[in-house]
Design a protein around this motif. Structure first.
Motif, mmCIF file in Angstrom:
data_model
loop_
_atom_site.group_PDB
_atom_site.id
_atom_site.type_symbol
_atom_site.label_atom_id
_atom_site.label_comp_id
_atom_site.label_asym_id
_atom_site.label_seq_id
_atom_site.Cartn_x
_atom_site.Cartn_y
_atom_site.Cartn_z
ATOM 1 N N THR A 1 29.539 -12.323 -9.504
ATOM 2 C CA THR A 1 29.405 -13.091 -8.269
ATOM 3 C C THR A 1 29.594 -14.588 -8.484
ATOM 4 O O THR A 1 30.394 -15.237 -7.796
ATOM 5 C CB THR A 1 28.029 -12.829 -7.622
ATOM 6 N N GLU B 1 23.434 -5.001 -4.932
ATOM 7 C CA GLU B 1 23.000 -4.667 -6.289
ATOM 8 C C GLU B 1 22.206 -5.810 -6.915
ATOM 9 O O GLU B 1 22.468 -6.989 -6.659
ATOM 10 C CB GLU B 1 24.217 -4.349 -7.174
ATOM 11 N N SER C 1 23.980 5.896 -2.476
ATOM 12 C CA SER C 1 23.446 4.534 -2.463
ATOM 13 C C SER C 1 22.813 4.272 -1.109
ATOM 14 O O SER C 1 23.243 4.822 -0.080
ATOM 15 C CB SER C 1 24.567 3.508 -2.709
ATOM 16 N N ARG D 1 33.961 -6.775 -7.359
ATOM 17 C CA ARG D 1 33.836 -5.410 -7.873
ATOM 18 C C ARG D 1 32.548 -5.170 -8.640
ATOM 19 O O ARG D 1 32.098 -4.027 -8.766
ATOM 20 C CB ARG D 1 35.036 -5.100 -8.765
ATOM 21 N N ARG D 2 31.966 -6.240 -9.175
ATOM 22 C CA ARG D 2 30.726 -6.121 -9.938
ATOM 23 C C ARG D 2 29.773 -7.219 -9.500
ATOM 24 O O ARG D 2 30.173 -8.363 -9.301
ATOM 25 C CB ARG D 2 30.997 -6.249 -11.438
ATOM 26 N N ALA D 3 28.504 -6.882 -9.418
ATOM 27 C CA ALA D 3 27.525 -7.882 -8.987
ATOM 28 C C ALA D 3 27.436 -9.038 -9.970
ATOM 29 O O ALA D 3 27.254 -10.192 -9.573
ATOM 30 C CB ALA D 3 26.159 -7.219 -8.837
ATOM 31 N N GLU E 1 27.871 -1.985 -1.053
ATOM 32 C CA GLU E 1 27.088 -1.514 -2.199
ATOM 33 C C GLU E 1 26.945 -2.611 -3.252
ATOM 34 O O GLU E 1 25.861 -2.883 -3.759
ATOM 35 C CB GLU E 1 27.748 -0.279 -2.840
ATOM 36 N N THR E 2 28.055 -3.241 -3.604
ATOM 37 C CA THR E 2 28.039 -4.279 -4.643
ATOM 38 C C THR E 2 27.159 -5.449 -4.240
ATOM 39 O O THR E 2 26.415 -6.006 -5.063
ATOM 40 C CB THR E 2 29.475 -4.782 -4.897
ATOM 41 N N ALA F 1 23.217 -9.627 -5.578
ATOM 42 C CA ALA F 1 24.518 -10.285 -5.543
ATOM 43 C C ALA F 1 24.649 -11.160 -4.300
ATOM 44 O O ALA F 1 25.251 -12.235 -4.355
ATOM 45 C CB ALA F 1 25.629 -9.244 -5.588
#
Length: 561
Positions: free
Chosen positions: A158, A188, A121, A153-155, A184-185, A13
């Motif tokens: 992006t 990913e 993670s 919130r989600r890769a 973390e995101t 990401a």
């Protein structure tokens, strides 16, 4: 529309984020790193084509980083990005962010988001600070001064999120946006599809009926006045204003301008103090100006009509703003002026009276500019301005973050002057100068700052960045060892205050004054202290020699009366 046709590929990401910024015209990422930058640093280290990413610029203070992005936008017209460390870095960036917001600068401010997970993670929390730095709503810190904020919130979001951020930031009225990026995101893996970008939002067209009303009022006006503030960053705005004012013999005044709207010698330009003119004018056109006059001191006449031209002429993000407005036209100001110019036709006797009034005001401004500088022992603001006028040339860029006699400078309407933001967040000029020099290295960049503004500008980080990136600029400190604005404000409210005579008034004086010229020397620059008026011209020549011939930054610490 499709802007890239690369095949689907696996990446992180963070890499997708950087590539998306670059594809959408963001050339620089100004950053002050923290533990949330791991994926960004790895992306730069491993990318096979560094030119496909924004150029990273290390800036060891966030307020300076935002100011540099601000300056880069002023020079190029392209949005730039800044990345800071979670909430604490955001806090340091807020002063500059407020400036960018009020000046409608399309800045993408990004901040890491504290790791969400404690375990599970490789990017989970692994440092002592990772608990105390988490906030319930990090975006709330800046929400009032950005157009949009979002947490990634989600890769696989992006590319979409970057596209939306830039689309919103560059839509008029422009302004900053804020992205938070969880560690973390950001690390990913993600598969990148062929990139799509939203088209830049077209600005609203001025209303035809409103244009016709404005044209009719102008045709009737015998003492029309245009007041600008933030008009003139783009050449087309300056050209439209010159044509409009020239065709209709309209006086033009710039109130605390962020840009020079016309050449200072233009036959329509009547100075930088619109207050007295506002009282005489029978039609006032407020063009991209948030504060056209100070109502406590001046106001339009009872029969005067006032027209506001701007993107969002209500300045709706300002809680209170009550300037008279008989007509407000939303849209591109250059377009509105061209339309009014074509639609308005005045009778000969009206035009004759306009010309006579304009000539009177132009003569008064010329007299002010030609006023002799007093022969005093200490350098004065006026003498600094005269010395700068003597050495200035085409291609110079001057930034002023102090109350300065702008009328004494040899300014043209060529985009070579930038005034401090109306929000007054100090520390802007040092960073903005570096951002301009970075993106336009052929320019000779000179900053005029007070001693307080110099301290707010984070001079040690600023001089570090200058040396690290070979960005030689000249900074002239107008050192009066005080907060002059604070003193003036106190005396305006309490005119009989003992503060007038008291050199020890609290919160007002900056004494003992540091040897500011020594700070730049720590980064290999040239510094000089100027105490006598007679020494100023030679000191200025030595400083400019260091900048132009030696490629070194320079600071003149000028003790002003």
């Amino acid at each position: 529309m499709i802007v890239a046709t690369q095949p689907v590929k696996a990446t992180t990401a963070a890499t997708a984020f950087l590539e998306a910024l670059k594809r959408r015209g963001v050339d620089y990422l100004f950053g002050n790193a923290g533990t949330d930058f791991a994926a960004i640093i790895e992306a730069y280290a491993t990318h096979p084509q560094p030119s496909a990413l924004p150029r990273p610029i290390t800036v060891p203070h966030e307020n300076l980083a935002v100011a540099m992005a601000h300056g880069a936008y002023l020079a190029t017209g392209n949005p730039q990005a800044v990345m800071v460390h979670v909430n604490v870095g955001t806090a340091n960036a807020i002063c500059g962010l407020i400036n960018a917001s009020r000046e409608q600068v399309p800045l993408i401010l990004c901040a890491g988001r504290n790791p969400i997970t404690e375990t599970g993670s490789l990017a989970s929390r692994n440092a002592f600070i990772h608990w105390a730095q988490e906030m319930f709503d990090q975006g709330a810190m800046v929400r009032e001064v950005v157009k949009w904020d979002y947490e990634l919130r989600r890769a696989d979001q992006t590319d979409l999120v970057v596209d939306r951020a830039i689309s919103i930031a560059t839509a008029h009225p422009r302004g900053p946006v804020y992205l938070t990026l969880p560690r973390e995101t950001f690390g990913e893996p993600v598969s990148v599809e062929p990139a799509r970008t939203s088209p830049q939002v077209a600005p609203p067209a001025p209303d035809e009926n409103a244009i016709n009303i404005a044209a009719k009022w102008l045709a009737e006006a015998r003492r029309p006045l245009i007041v600008t503030g933030a008009l003139g960053r783009e050449a087309r705005e300056r050209q439209a204003l010159a044509a409009f004012a020239g065709a209709h013999s309209i006086a033009v005044a710039a109130h605390r301008p962020r840009f020079m709207p016309l050449d200072i010698d233009n036959a329509s330009f009547v100075g930088f103090e619109p207050g007295p003119l506002v009282e005489e004018a029978d039609l006032i056109i407020v063009a991209s100006c948030d504060v056209p006059w100070i109502p406590l001191h001046h106001s339009p006449g009872a029969r005067t009509r006032v027209i506001h031209l701007a993107f969002d002429p209500n300045f709706s993000r300002y809680p209170v703003r009550g300037f008279q407005a008989d007509l407000a036209i939303d849209g591109d100001v250059a377009t509105a002026m061209r339309l009014i110019q074509a639609a308005s036709h005045a009778e000969a006797d009206v035009v004759e009276e306009r010309i006579a009034w304009l000539d009177t005001k132009r003569t008064a401004f010329r007299t002010l500019r030609e006023r002799a500088v007093a022969d005093v022992e200490l350098p004065s603001y006026a003498q600094v301005a005269r010395c700068l006028a003597d050495v200035s040339g085409e291609g110079d860029t001057i930034l002023a973050e102090t109350a300065f006699p702008t009328e004494l400078l040899a300014l043209d309407g060529g985009g070579g002057y930038f005034g401090a933001p109306s929000s007054g967040g100090l520390g802007w000029a040092l960073g903005a100068a570096l951002g301009i020099k970075l993106t336009a290295p052929e320019r000779r960049v000179i900053s005029l700052v007070g001693d307080g503004a110099y301290m707010f500008g984070n001079p040690t980080p600023a001089h570090f960045v200058s040396r690290a990136n070979q960005l030689p600029t000249l900074t002239i400190i107008m050192n009066n060892s005080m907060w002059a604005a604070v003193r003036r404000a106190t005396l305006s409210v309490y005119p009989d205050s003992e503060t007038r005579l008291n050199r020890n008034a609290v919160f007002t004086y900056l004494e003992p004054s540091p040897e500011y010229e020594k700070i730049v020397e720590a980064s290999g620059g040239y510094g000089e202290r100027v105490e006598q008026a007679k020494d100023l011209p030679a000191a200025l020549r030595r400083a400019l020699h260091a900048v132009e011939q030696e490629g070194r930054q320079a600071v003149l610490n000028v003790l002003v009366a």
